[in-house]
Design an enzyme around this catalytic site. Structure first.
Site, short mmCIF file in Angstrom:
data_model
loop_
_atom_site.label_atom_id
_atom_site.label_comp_id
_atom_site.label_asym_id
_atom_site.label_seq_id
_atom_site.Cartn_x
_atom_site.Cartn_y
_atom_site.Cartn_z
N LYS A 161 64.36 -6.26 35.86
CA LYS A 161 63.23 -7.06 35.34
C LYS A 161 63.58 -8.54 35.42
O LYS A 161 62.73 -9.37 35.77
CB LYS A 161 62.97 -6.69 33.87
CG LYS A 161 62.09 -5.49 33.69
CD LYS A 161 61.63 -5.41 32.25
CE LYS A 161 61.24 -4.01 31.90
NZ LYS A 161 61.32 -3.73 30.48
N PHE A 194 48.90 -11.93 17.06
CA PHE A 194 47.63 -11.17 17.02
C PHE A 194 47.06 -11.11 18.43
O PHE A 194 45.87 -11.32 18.65
CB PHE A 194 46.65 -11.84 16.05
CG PHE A 194 47.18 -11.96 14.65
CD1 PHE A 194 47.12 -10.87 13.78
CD2 PHE A 194 47.79 -13.12 14.22
CE1 PHE A 194 47.64 -10.96 12.49
CE2 PHE A 194 48.30 -13.22 12.93
CZ PHE A 194 48.24 -12.14 12.06
N GLY A 201 33.98 6.67 19.64
CA GLY A 201 34.46 7.43 20.79
C GLY A 201 35.78 8.10 20.50
O GLY A 201 35.97 8.70 19.44
N CYS A 247 50.07 -0.89 19.24
CA CYS A 247 50.04 -1.48 17.90
C CYS A 247 49.38 -0.60 16.83
O CYS A 247 50.03 -0.24 15.85
CB CYS A 247 49.34 -2.83 17.94
SG CYS A 247 50.35 -4.08 18.71
N LYS A 262 51.12 2.74 15.84
CA LYS A 262 52.45 2.48 15.26
C LYS A 262 52.32 1.78 13.90
O LYS A 262 53.00 2.14 12.94
CB LYS A 262 53.22 1.60 16.24
CG LYS A 262 54.53 1.06 15.74
CD LYS A 262 55.31 0.42 16.87
CE LYS A 262 54.91 -1.00 17.17
NZ LYS A 262 55.47 -1.99 16.26
C1 UDX Z 1 45.68 -4.87 18.87
C2 UDX Z 1 45.13 -5.99 17.98
O1 UDX Z 1 43.77 -6.24 18.32
C3 UDX Z 1 45.98 -7.25 18.13
O2 UDX Z 1 45.49 -8.27 17.26
C4 UDX Z 1 47.38 -6.84 17.75
O3 UDX Z 1 48.24 -7.88 17.63
C5 UDX Z 1 47.90 -5.80 18.73
O4 UDX Z 1 47.06 -4.66 18.60
P1 UDX Z 1 45.52 -4.11 21.40
O5 UDX Z 1 46.40 -2.96 21.00
O6 UDX Z 1 45.84 -4.84 22.64
O7 UDX Z 1 45.49 -5.21 20.23
O8 UDX Z 1 44.05 -3.51 21.56
P2 UDX Z 1 42.61 -3.69 20.91
O9 UDX Z 1 41.76 -4.42 21.86
O10 UDX Z 1 42.67 -4.21 19.54
O11 UDX Z 1 42.14 -2.16 20.89
C6 UDX Z 1 42.94 -1.15 20.27
C7 UDX Z 1 42.38 0.22 20.49
O12 UDX Z 1 41.19 0.40 19.73
C8 UDX Z 1 42.00 0.56 21.93
O13 UDX Z 1 42.44 1.86 22.23
C9 UDX Z 1 40.49 0.50 21.94
O14 UDX Z 1 39.93 1.34 22.90
C10 UDX Z 1 40.16 0.96 20.53
N1 UDX Z 1 38.88 0.46 20.01
C11 UDX Z 1 38.68 -0.88 19.84
C12 UDX Z 1 37.88 1.37 19.67
O15 UDX Z 1 38.06 2.59 19.82
N2 UDX Z 1 36.71 0.90 19.15
C13 UDX Z 1 36.48 -0.43 18.96
O16 UDX Z 1 35.39 -0.77 18.48
C14 UDX Z 1 37.51 -1.34 19.31
#
Ligand code: UDX
Length: 433
Positions: A35, A150, A251, A258, A261
Site C-alpha cells: 500500500k 463524520f 429497505g 460504522c 460496529k
Molecule cells: C456513516 C455516517 O453517515 C458517517 O457520519 C460516519 O462517520 C461513518 O458512518 P457511511 O457508513 O459511509 O457513513 O454511510 P451512510 O451514507 O451513512 O449510510 C450507512 C448505511 O445506511 C448504508 O448501508 C445505507 O444504505 C443505509 N441507509 C442510509 C439506509 O438504509 N437508509 C437511509 O435512509 C440512509
C-alpha cells in the site's frame, strides 16, 4: 503544522490528503509496504471520489510523504492524528489493540511536546483510560484530544470540507486552539467539550441515524400490513422540520464500517456500565431482520428456493463505494446459497472486495445483464444509479418467469416494471401481488 497521520484507510487517507491540501506538512504512516508503494506513486488503494486528485496534488506540492514506521515519523510532529482500525470483536466489544499499540509507540518515541488527536471511533471513556494508563508517564508532555470524524464513504472529501460541526474534546484551551488550526480554512461551528462527551457525540450520532433507518423500516413493514405506501408516508413525515428528510429510506437496512460496529459497540458499553439500552438493541435487531425479510419475500413468491436462479444486483454496502463491510447483499447471498439457490451477482466496483466473503459457487459478473441471464428473480441490494437505470425491457428478455423483482432499496420505478410484466415487491411499497 507538522502532522503525522497514523493509518491510511478511508478516514486516515482522507484526513492526510485534505490537511496536506490545506497547506499542512503531513507524514502518513502505513505499515503495509505494498500500500505504501502505491500511495507514494499517487494511487489510492480503495475507491473514494476525488481522493486521487487530492493525493496527487499533495505529492506534487511536496506536502505529503509516506513512511512505514511511526516512531521514525515522530521527530517533527506537533500533532499525531490516529486513524487506525477499531474493529468489532464477536461479542460487540471494540478491539482497541491498534490504538493501544500506536499510543504506546508515541509515548516511547515522542521527542517533543505532542498532541494526539483521536480520529478513530473509540468507546466513551477510552481517552480517560489512555491518559491514565499511558500518557501520565511520558518524558515529554503529550496531550490527548478526541476529534471524531463524520465522513461518509464516497462523500468523504466533500464532508471533510463541509462538516456540520467540528467536535473537539479536550480540557486544555491552548491545545484546543492548536487543534483548531488544523481546520483554519473550514467554515463550520467548532464545538468544544470534554474528551468523554466528544467520544459520546460520535456514538450517539451514528446510533441515532441507525435508529432513524430501523424506525422507518418498521413503519414500512407495517405499511405493507395495513395497506399504506411508504413512498407517501416517509417524505411527509420528513417534512416535519423536527424530524428532517434524511435517513428515512426503507429497505435492506444499514451496512458499512460504522453503523453496525458503532451500534454494537455502544450496546456493549451500555451493558458494561450496567445499563440496558433497549431501544438500541431493537435497532440492531430490526436491521438484521430486514435481510431475512428480503429472503422471505423471495421465498413467498417463488416457493421452495432450492434450485432457483436469483440475481443479486449490488454488493457494496451503498452506492459510490467499493466497500462491502457488513453489506446486506453478502448476508443475503449466504442465506440464499444455504437454501440451494443458484446465485449470480454483480456490482460496478465491489466484486473483487466481495469475492473472498462469498461462497465460490456464486457467479460474479461485472456485467449486470450477464448476471441476469436465466434469473427467475433479482434482488436490488445496492441502489447504484447504473443498476437502477438498466434497460428493463432487455432484462425482461434475459430473465425467466415469474420475472420477480425484490427491490431492496425501494429505488426502482414500480409502474414501469409492472407495465413491462415484472412482478414487483418493495419494502412498504404497494406492489402487484
Ligand atoms: C456513516 C455516517 O453517515 C458517517 O457520519 C460516519 O462517520 C461513518 O458512518 P457511511 O457508513 O459511509 O457513513 O454511510 P451512510 O451514507 O451513512 O449510510 C450507512 C448505511 O445506511 C448504508 O448501508 C445505507 O444504505 C443505509 N441507509 C442510509 C439506509 O438504509 N437508509 C437511509 O435512509 C440512509
Amino acid at each position: 503544522m507538522d502532522v503525522v497521520v497514523v493509518g491510511t484507510g478511508y478516514v486516515g487517507l482522507v484526513a492526510a490528503c485534505c490537511l496536506a491540501n490545506s497547506g499542512h506538512r503531513v507524514v502518513a504512516v502505513e505499515k503495509d509496504r505494498v500500500k505504501l508503494a502505491a500511495l507514494e506513486q499517487g494511487r489510492v488503494p480503495f475507491y473514494e471520489e476525488g481522493l486521487d486528485e487530492l493525493l496527487q496534488n499533495a505529492l506534487a506540492q511536496g506536502k505529503i510523504s509516506f513512511i512505514s514506521s511511526l516512531s521514525n515519523a515522530l521527530q517533527d510532529a506537533e500533532v499525531v492524528l490516529l486513524a487506525v482500525g477499531t474493529p468489532s470483536l464477536p461479542d460487540g466489544r471494540v478491539d482497541l489493540s491498534q490504538v493501544y499499540a500506536a499510543v504506546q509507540e508515541i509515548v516511547q518515541h515522542a521527542r517533543r511536546e505532542t498532541i494526539i488527536v483521536m480520529k478513530s471511533t473509540v468507546p466513551p471513556g477510552t481517552g480517560r483510560t489512555l491518559s491514565k494508563r499511558f500518557l501520565a508517564h511520558c518524558h515529554v508532555p503529550i496531550h490527548y484530544v478526541s476529534n471524531p470524524e463524520f465522513l461518509r464513504e464516497g462523500k468523504a472529501v466533500w464532508d471533510w470540507y463541509h462538516p456540520d460541526r467540528i467536535v473537539v474534546g479536550c480540557g486544555d484551551e491552548t491545545v484546543v486552539q492548536q487543534v483548531l488550526e488544523l481546520y483554519a480554512d473550514i467554515d463550520a461551528p467548532k464545538v468544544v467539550m470534554d474528551v468523554t462527551s466528544a467520544e459520546m457525540v460520535k456514538y450517539a450520532s451514528n446510533a441515532f441515524l441507525a435508529t432513524k433507518i430501523s424506525f422507518i423500516n418498521e413503519i414500512a413493514n407495517l405499511c405493507e400490513l395495513v395497506g399504506a405506501d411508504i413512498d407517501k408516508v416517509a417524505p411527509a413525515v420528513g417534512m416535519d422540520q423536527r424530524i428532517g428528510p434524511h435517513f428515512l429510506q426503507s429497505g435492506l437496512g444499514y451496512g458499512g464500517s460504522c453503523f453496525p460496529k458503532d451500534t454494537k459497540g455502544l450496546d456493549y458499553v451500555s451493558s458494561f456500565n450496567g445499563y440496558r439500552f433497549s431501544l438500541l438493541k431493537s435497532v440492531i435487531e430490526v436491521n438484521a431482520r430486514q435481510r431475512i425479510i428480503a429472503v422471505r419475500k423471495l421465498q413467498e413468491k417463488l416457493g421452495d428456493l432450492h434450485g432457483k436462479n436469483i440475481a443479486v444486483l449490488g454488493l457494496a454496502f451503498k452506492p459510490g463505494t467499493d466497500d462491502v463491510r457488513e453489506a446486506p447483499a453478502l448476508d443475503i447471498i449466504k442465506y440464499l446459497v444455504d437454501e440451494g439457490v443458484v446465485v449470480a451477482a454483480t456490482d460496478p466496483l465491489a466484486i473483487e472486495n466481495a469475492r473472498s466473503h462469498l461462497p465460490s459457487c456464486v457467479k460474479l459478473s461485472p456485467d449486470p445483464y450477464e448476471a441476469l441471464v436465466g434469473a427467475q428473480a433479482f434482488l436490488l441490494a445496492t441502489e447504484w444509479p447504473q443498476l437502477v437505470a438498466l434497460d428493463w425491457e432487455k432484462v425482461k428478455n434475459l430473465m425467466r418467469e415469474p420475472y420477480l423483482v425484490v427491490d431492496g432499496r425501494n429505488a426502482l420505478d414500480v409502474r414501469r416494471l409492472v407495465d413491462l410484466g415484472y412482478r414487483y415487491c418493495g419494502f412498504g411499497r404497494p406492489g402487484n401481488f
